[in-house]
Design an enzyme around this catalytic site. Structure first.
Site, short mmCIF file in Angstrom:
data_model
loop_
_atom_site.label_atom_id
_atom_site.label_comp_id
_atom_site.label_asym_id
_atom_site.label_seq_id
_atom_site.Cartn_x
_atom_site.Cartn_y
_atom_site.Cartn_z
N LEU A 170 70.59 27.19 -14.09
CA LEU A 170 71.14 27.96 -13.04
C LEU A 170 71.90 27.32 -12.01
O LEU A 170 70.88 26.77 -10.78
CB LEU A 170 70.21 28.97 -12.28
CG LEU A 170 70.69 30.18 -11.84
CD1 LEU A 170 71.40 31.13 -13.31
CD2 LEU A 170 69.97 31.21 -11.61
N ASP A 171 72.46 26.80 -12.10
CA ASP A 171 73.25 26.31 -11.38
C ASP A 171 73.69 26.39 -10.08
O ASP A 171 74.01 27.53 -9.80
CB ASP A 171 74.93 25.36 -12.27
CG ASP A 171 75.52 24.90 -10.75
OD1 ASP A 171 75.40 24.00 -10.51
OD2 ASP A 171 77.07 25.24 -10.48
N ASP A 178 65.96 30.88 -10.83
CA ASP A 178 66.45 29.95 -11.45
C ASP A 178 64.66 29.06 -12.41
O ASP A 178 64.99 29.43 -13.49
CB ASP A 178 65.46 28.71 -10.21
CG ASP A 178 66.90 28.39 -9.21
OD1 ASP A 178 68.36 27.42 -10.00
OD2 ASP A 178 66.06 27.90 -8.69
N ASP A 218 65.12 20.71 -4.44
CA ASP A 218 65.81 22.51 -4.10
C ASP A 218 64.50 23.34 -3.87
O ASP A 218 63.78 23.12 -5.16
CB ASP A 218 67.06 22.49 -5.05
CG ASP A 218 67.92 21.82 -4.68
OD1 ASP A 218 68.24 20.40 -4.24
OD2 ASP A 218 68.91 20.47 -6.04
N ASP A 276 71.30 22.21 -17.08
CA ASP A 276 70.76 23.43 -15.96
C ASP A 276 71.37 24.32 -15.71
O ASP A 276 71.98 25.42 -16.25
CB ASP A 276 72.03 22.59 -14.24
CG ASP A 276 71.09 23.03 -13.02
OD1 ASP A 276 70.79 23.99 -12.81
OD2 ASP A 276 72.35 22.51 -11.84
N GLU A 301 74.42 17.64 -15.23
CA GLU A 301 75.27 19.01 -14.11
C GLU A 301 76.41 17.64 -14.79
O GLU A 301 77.79 18.00 -15.21
CB GLU A 301 74.88 18.68 -12.73
CG GLU A 301 74.20 19.36 -12.64
CD GLU A 301 73.28 19.36 -10.73
OE1 GLU A 301 73.96 20.38 -10.65
OE2 GLU A 301 72.76 18.46 -9.96
N GLU A 315 66.72 20.84 -14.82
CA GLU A 315 66.54 20.20 -13.12
C GLU A 315 65.22 21.40 -12.77
O GLU A 315 65.05 20.67 -12.10
CB GLU A 315 67.83 21.19 -12.84
CG GLU A 315 67.66 21.07 -11.54
CD GLU A 315 68.53 21.63 -10.36
OE1 GLU A 315 69.63 22.34 -11.57
OE2 GLU A 315 69.08 21.25 -9.15
N GLU A 316 65.04 21.75 -13.96
CA GLU A 316 63.64 22.84 -13.23
C GLU A 316 62.13 21.93 -13.55
O GLU A 316 60.97 22.25 -12.75
CB GLU A 316 63.23 24.28 -13.32
CG GLU A 316 64.23 24.71 -13.31
CD GLU A 316 64.94 24.28 -11.61
OE1 GLU A 316 64.23 24.60 -10.64
OE2 GLU A 316 66.24 24.51 -11.65
P1 AFP Z 1 71.83 24.91 -5.83
O1 AFP Z 1 72.01 24.40 -7.08
O2 AFP Z 1 70.55 23.35 -5.78
O3 AFP Z 1 72.27 25.86 -5.13
O4 AFP Z 1 73.05 23.99 -5.65
C1 AFP Z 1 74.04 23.53 -6.52
C2 AFP Z 1 74.51 22.50 -6.40
O5 AFP Z 1 73.83 21.29 -7.43
C3 AFP Z 1 76.02 22.37 -6.66
O6 AFP Z 1 76.40 23.23 -7.69
C4 AFP Z 1 76.87 22.55 -5.47
O7 AFP Z 1 78.31 22.48 -5.62
C5 AFP Z 1 76.05 21.44 -4.33
O8 AFP Z 1 74.61 21.68 -4.83
C6 AFP Z 1 76.16 22.38 -3.38
O9 AFP Z 1 75.78 21.48 -2.30
P2 AFP Z 1 75.60 21.69 -1.02
O10 AFP Z 1 74.95 23.10 -0.24
O11 AFP Z 1 74.66 20.68 -0.74
O12 AFP Z 1 76.77 21.86 -0.45
#
Ligand code: AFP
Length: 332
Positions: A115-116, A69, A63, A113, A276, A92-93
């Site tokens: 910052l999700d 993050d 990502d 994680d 997660e 995660e990082e």
């Molecule tokens: P990020 O932390 O990289 O924004 O990812 C968020 C995530 O892990 C989760 O929180 C979301 O529901 C999902 O990924 C979103 O993924 P899509 O963009 O593929 O829908």
């Protein structure tokens, strides 16, 4: 007016009532709440202090990393680095486990994680922090990753939701409770005691843009949810924020299912089991919900590596059970 109950007071009474051991777990939960306050403050002012946007790097699972993050990751590591309670941190990082110098004999491991949903940061959308604390099976050894893969015991888990207000939800196996940050007082105050997840519906959360890359049985499940059937409360309404924590929080409070199945781009799912899926599964089950890969209960799975991903469904018990039936079916 009822007296406000702070997180530390609640933790102390939870320990007393349930005769829980006092060997540091409450301190760790409080320390995570402290880290959450720092992260919340930075998110609130990020646009004013140059903290929005990308760093230009990718994290271990590919990502794009946002400045926030990295900030949240540093805050979490700093919060536990000197505690003497945590031997290692999986994040995660971080590509590898971060072992803590002074932590050889520490009794706990932290998986987080920080910052999700960080793609939401630049549009002022909801984001979260996910955390879990494991009790170590042995101390003084260096084989920490091995412990996580085999015998470390999940003792507490939770999440922070940074939305219009900041919420801290945790469980240490005695139900799940939610606290809202009172910014003026600087404390998390009990706002959602003994969260109970409704048995089913009325919401579903999934990235429907990926529908055509899903397995046929998952497509059939999504089609089923939007069929009309008044008796079972269908069609379900779609809610998808791009932050798992925010979507799960809605399902826990109001009912429904969050779904990130395998798809063409993510043959083993996108979400990481260790930091997660497992923590959120723990909270969801403590609230009467369920979490599954489609084939197995998430809490029965052990990660084969730090960043191991799985297909993930979490939320209302009956909805997740139905998803498992669809996932197991061979189709028409
Ligand atoms: P990020 O932390 O990289 O924004 O990812 C968020 C995530 O892990 C989760 O929180 C979301 O529901 C999902 O990924 C979103 O993924 P899509 O963009 O593929 O829908």
């Amino acid at each position: 007016m009822k007296a406000a109950v702070t997180l530390d007071r609640y933790l102390a009474s939870e320990e007393r009532l349930n005769e829980l051991s006092t060997s540091g777990l409450s301190e760790l939960i409080l320390q995570m709440a402290f880290a959450a306050k720092i992260v919340a403050r930075e998110i609130r002012r990020a646009a004013l202090v140059g903290k929005l946007g990308l760093v230009g790097e990718r994290n271990p699972t590919g990502d794009a990393q946002k400045k926030l993050d990295l900030f949240a990751n540093e805050v979490v590591i700093d919060a536990f680095g000197e505690s003497g309670l945590v031997a290692a941190i999986a994040s995660e990082e971080l590509e590898e486990l971060r072992t803590i110098d002074c932590g050889g004999d520490a009794s706990y491991l932290l998986c987080a994680d920080p910052l999700d949903g960080s793609s939401n940061t630049d549009v002022n959308g909801a984001v979260g922090t996910i955390f879990s604390f494991y009790g170590r099976s042995r101390t003084g050894t260096c084989a920490v990753e091995d412990e996580l893969r085999h015998d470390a015991e999940l003792l507490a888990a939770g999440y922070v939701l940074y939305g219009p207000s900041t919420m801290f939800v945790y469980s240490r196996g005695q139900g799940a409770n939610g606290f809202t940050l009172d910014h003026d007082v600087g404390e998390f105050l009990l706002s959602h005691e003994a969260i109970r997840c409704p048995a089913r519906g009325p919401y579903y959360s999934a990235n429907l843009g990926r529908y055509h890359g899903w397995p046929a049985n998952v497509q059939r499940f999504a089609d089923h949810l939007i069929e009309r059937d008044t008796a079972s409360g269908r069609p379900y309404s779609l809610r998808y924020t791009g932050a798992l924590v925010a979507d799960l929080h809605r399902s826990l409070l109001e009912g429904g299912i969050y779904l990130y199945p395998a798809d063409e781009a993510h043959p083993n799912g996108k979400l990481r089991l260790l930091y997660e899926c497992t923590p959120l599964a723990f909270v969801a089950e403590q609230a009467g919900g369920r979490a599954s890969s489609g084939r197995r209960r998430i809490l029965e799975l052990r990660p084969q590596s730090l960043h191991h991903t799985v297909p993930f469904a979490v939320g209302s018990r009956e909805d997740v059970e139905l998803y498992e039936k669809f996932a197991a079916s061979r189709g028409p």
